[in-house]
Enzyme design. Structure first.
Site, PDB file in Angstrom:
ATOM      1  N   SER A 241       9.660   3.104   1.039  1.00 44.62           N
ATOM      2  CA  SER A 241       8.489   3.314   0.103  1.00 44.62           C
ATOM      3  C   SER A 241       8.908   4.421  -0.634  1.00 44.62           C
ATOM      4  CB  SER A 241       7.232   3.617   0.762  1.00 44.62           C
ATOM      5  OG  SER A 241       6.262   3.921  -0.133  1.00 44.62           O
ATOM      6  N   GLY A 242       8.381   4.519  -1.951  1.00 43.89           N
ATOM      7  CA  GLY A 242       8.580   5.545  -2.755  1.00 43.89           C
ATOM      8  C   GLY A 242       8.731   5.111  -4.234  1.00 43.89           C
TER       9      GLY A 242
ATOM     10  N   LYS B  31       5.895  -0.936   7.211  1.00 44.58           N
ATOM     11  CA  LYS B  31       5.864  -0.741   5.724  1.00 44.58           C
ATOM     12  C   LYS B  31       4.701  -1.636   5.183  1.00 44.58           C
ATOM     13  CE  LYS B  31       6.411  -0.138   1.369  1.00 44.58           C
ATOM     14  NZ  LYS B  31       7.117  -1.018   0.320  1.00 44.58           N
TER      15      LYS B  31
ATOM     16  N   HIS C 182       1.530   0.243   5.431  1.00 41.08           N
ATOM     17  CA  HIS C 182       1.814   1.269   4.351  1.00 41.08           C
ATOM     18  C   HIS C 182       0.978   0.589   3.023  1.00 41.08           C
ATOM     19  CE1 HIS C 182       3.827   2.839   0.576  1.00 41.08           C
ATOM     20  NE2 HIS C 182       3.943   4.154   1.510  1.00 41.08           N
TER      21      HIS C 182
ATOM     22  N   GLU D 161      -2.247   1.625   0.901  1.00 37.74           N
ATOM     23  CA  GLU D 161      -2.053   1.871  -0.478  1.00 37.74           C
ATOM     24  C   GLU D 161      -3.160   1.214  -1.353  1.00 37.74           C
ATOM     25  OE1 GLU D 161       2.349   1.644  -1.904  1.00 37.74           O
ATOM     26  OE2 GLU D 161       1.534   0.497  -3.375  1.00 37.74           O
TER      27      GLU D 161
END
Ligand code: NDP
Length: 487
Positions: free
Chosen positions: A130-131, A184, A187, A191
């Site tokens: 992620s990022g 993920k 995540h 988000e």
């Protein structure tokens, strides 16, 4: 052929290219593969020029460039392309090879692929990353699912490229096979909800408080310095609200059509929640909110045809006070979203025997990733205090916060409901919280209804749990009860 490469990256779109530069900058020799040659050529003549890269669009050549045990990172479109690519690689794979799928693959696909390749002695690693583009280049948050053997080979190079936060590296092996992609996926579900809550706060500021984008930007900037709301998404919201459109001179956010897209990870999270019987209503509502947003023409027609109530004027209220209330509402809602996401992770960890440490997940989400937030420090603390915590909301770490924000949370939501400001995520967090802390829900009525029409039976308040009863609600012809299932 020159010296063999330490690592290989297949897929040179935005993520692959940036991750390749990150690896190379840490002293790795990197072999690159892309199906179409144009991306390779462009990269080798621009960002990759003069650096330690070797590039090819031939799979056997790519694999031949790598030092054993070969570490092959896939950053290609998820789904069928990954299966196709593995199939194309298979004739050239040897025992000991390690394939690292760093795309957004569905965790069940990762489990299936890991199982299949294990038979050939090939390690398959599901690596959640992620990022976005920036994270891939400067340091992403990395969530790996793999065997301990594969992790021994990968720990060093992955730790070196990962983000660092609070003195820790945002990279961990969270479990085996699909665990990394599962974490993920959650995540991303968080988000979705986080972004929907920010959008709803923006709606309250715009339509209720009649603030200009510049004024809103300053509020988000202030919030970003607080331990409750400080986060990457709040920070970039402040930046977005300041940005002017080069063509019209208007605020750019006002020129963007109100229809949101999606790639499916929010839907996957919600499906997993149903499969594992975990309540994650805010994540699901955030997916539905994007679906409704996409019905632009229908919504415009409905606006003309359907009754509603006018936005209530807030009159001469203190904007400072209202913004403080809104901050409280967002704090409570954000905490509920994390509670939902972490409940899903801890439930899946038990179901799949992944042994995920939720405190470690909170640690690796503190840097590099899209949902990084100051609140995660306390979340890690809560799980360290009680690793078996069933729901984050029960932690003493958060009880005072919830007491402080509780009434403002409801005030903001009730104003929005009375004023036609759609708040699917915010209102669902209140429903989630209230349902969770209600000692006596009305579910006795549901069970009575089920027994009445389907003989599904019920438990009684004056009998041991699990003992089932059926009532003769009417003169039944058969007197047979139904086999039931419990969720
Ligand atoms: P895309 O998801 O747009 O995928 C494009 C890449 O996939 C290209 O290199 C393309 O090759 C390759 N590809 C597509 N089909 C095949 C195939 N059948 N065989 C071989 N290669 C194929 O690229 P991104 O860089 O955005 O994302 C890569 C992965 O990382 C995805 O799984 C994505 O979900 C995930 N991800 C993306 C993030 C982001 O912010 N973009 C963040 C985190 C994860 P070609 O050039 O030949 O078409």
């Amino acid at each position: 052929m020159g010296v063999k490469a330490d690592i290989g990256i297949a897929g040179l779109a935005v993520m692959g290219a940036n991750l390749a530069l990150n690896f190379e900058s840490k002293g790795n020799r990197v072999a690159l593969y892309n199906r179409s040659e144009d991306k390779l050529e462009y990269f080798m003549n621009s960002a990759g020029k003069g650096k330690n890269f070797q590039a090819t669009s031939s799979i056997p050549e790519f694999l031949g460039m790598l030092e054993h045990p070969r570490k092959i990172i896939l950053l290609i479109r998820s789904g069928k392309p990954v299966d196709d690519f593995i199939r194309n690689m298979e004739p050239h794979l040897v025992p000991g090879d390690i394939i690292i799928d760093a795309g957004n693959s569905f965790y069940r696909d990762t489990q299936r692929r890991a199982e299949h390749l294990k038979k050939r002695g090939v390690e398959y690693v599901g690596l959640g990353i992620s990022g976005g583009e920036e994270g891939a280049f400067y340091g992403p948050s990395l969530m790996a699912g793999c065997s301990e053997k594969a992790w021994k080979e990968l720990e060093g190079p992955l730790n070196a490229i990962a983000a660092k936060a609070e003195g820790k590296t945002c990279c961990a092996r969270v479990g085996t096979d699909g665990a990394g992609h599962f974490v993920k996926m959650i995540h991303n579900g968080i988000e979705y909800a986080d972004m929907q809550l920010i959008a709803e706060a923006y709606a309250y500021m715009r339509d209720g408080l009649k603030m200009t984008p510049d004024e809103m930007s300053r509020a988000f900037e202030r919030w970003n310095t607080t331990p409750e709301l400080g986060s990457y998404l709040i920070g970039i919201t402040a930046n977005i609200l300041k940005k002017k459109d080069a063509d019209t001179g208007n605020y750019l956010v006002d020129m963007i059509l109100d229809t949101a897209g999606q790639k499916g990870t929010g839907k996957w999270t919600s499906e997993a929640a149903f499969d594992l019987s975990v309540s994650t209503p805010t994540i699901a509502e955030s997916v539905f909110a994007r679906i409704v947003s996409s019905l632009k023409e229908e919504r415009m027609e409905a606006y003309e045809l359907l009754p509603g109530c006018e936005v209530k004027e807030l009159g001469r209220v203190s904007r400072t006070q209202e913004l403080e209330k809104l901050k409280h509402a967002l704090t409570a809602a954000k905490l509920c979203v994390f509670a939902q996401g972490f409940s899903l992770i801890t439930t899946a960890a038990k179901a799949f025997k992944w042994e995920i440490d939720p405190a470690e997940v909170a640690d690796i989400w503190q840097g590099g990733c899209i949902i990084r937030a100051a609140m995660l420090t306390d979340i890690a603390k809560a799980y360290r205090k009680d690793p078996k915590l069933e729901n984050l909301l029960l932690s003493p770490v958060f009880r005072n916060t919830l007491a402080t924000v509780n009434s403002d949370w409801r005030n903001i939501a009730s104003y929005c409901i009375r004023s036609n400001i759609a708040i699917p995520a915010l209102s669902s967090t209140i429903a989630y919280y209230d349902s969770f802390r209600t000692a006596k829900l009305p579910a006795n009525m549901i069970q009575a209804l089920r027994d009445y029409f389907g003989s599904h039976m019920f438990e009684r308040i004056d009998a041991p749990r699990g003992k089932m009863f059926h009532a003769e609600w009417f003169d039944s012809a058969t007197k047979i009860t139904s086999t039931d299932y419990n969720v």
